[in-house]
Design a protein around this motif. Structure first.
Motif, PDB file in Angstrom:
ATOM      1  N   LYS A   1      -7.838   2.823  -2.745  1.00 27.47           N
ATOM      2  CA  LYS A   1      -8.531   2.651  -1.472  1.00 27.47           C
ATOM      3  C   LYS A   1      -8.709   4.015  -0.801  1.00 27.47           C
ATOM      4  CE  LYS A   1      -8.290  -1.874  -1.470  1.00 27.47           C
ATOM      5  NZ  LYS A   1      -9.421  -2.720  -1.604  1.00 27.47           N
TER       6      LYS A   1
ATOM      7  N   THR B   1       0.854  -1.177   0.000  1.00 28.09           N
ATOM      8  CA  THR B   1       0.000   0.000   0.000  1.00 28.09           C
ATOM      9  C   THR B   1       0.896   1.235   0.000  1.00 28.09           C
ATOM     10  OG1 THR B   1      -1.642  -1.205   1.280  1.00 28.09           O
ATOM     11  CG2 THR B   1      -1.876   1.168   1.194  1.00 28.09           C
TER      12      THR B   1
ATOM     13  N   GLU C   1      -3.454   0.204  -3.487  1.00 26.88           N
ATOM     14  CA  GLU C   1      -3.072  -1.150  -3.097  1.00 26.88           C
ATOM     15  C   GLU C   1      -2.637  -1.889  -4.353  1.00 26.88           C
ATOM     16  OE1 GLU C   1      -4.934  -5.101  -1.067  1.00 26.88           O
ATOM     17  OE2 GLU C   1      -5.601  -3.147  -0.325  1.00 26.88           O
TER      18      GLU C   1
END
Length: 128
Positions: free
Chosen positions: A49, A23, A58
């Motif tokens: 996200k 991430t 991500e």
């Protein structure tokens, strides 16, 4: 801080550590680069996200058996020194087994796509 260098080094280190996904903070440039890498098979999938102010990307890593697809990366154009290349001067990287990622007027492209479209631009990094 260089967001592109942070992204590609995180991608390589996560592959070396056999992580499933990473991430990273969201930016339009990082998202475009991640989508280009997904299109060329260096990563499995990319998803955004979060909402409004706290967004992240991500990235699911791709593997060949137990080996990561991303074996190495090299940042070419840095904040202190920008590197540009004309379309006619673009050469294959690692005899065609690696890719050079460029930012062009037509978006984020690999060296082969930029040569085909006949556009040059800033060389962001090389990946193999």
């Amino acid at each position: 801080m260089d967001a592109i260098a942070n992204f590609i080094i995180t991608l390589k280190n996560a592959g070396d550590a056999s992580k499933e996904s990473i991430t990273v903070p969201f930016s339009n440039m990082t998202m475009s680069i991640a989508e280009t890498l997904a299109k060329h098979g260096y990563v499995k999938s990319v998803s955004k996200k979060g909402k409004k102010t706290i967004k992240s990307i991500e990235v699911e890593l791709a593997y060949e058996g137990n080996e990561p697809k991303v074996k190495g990366v090299e940042r070419v154009s840095k904040l202190s020194r920008r590197m540009y290349e004309k379309a006619k001067d673009i050469k294959p990287f690692r005899h065609g087994f690696g890719n050079t990622i460029l930012t062009t007027p037509k978006g984020i492209l690999t060296d082969k796509e930029a040569k085909k479209e006949n556009v040059g631009g800033e060389i962001l990094f090389r990946i193999w």
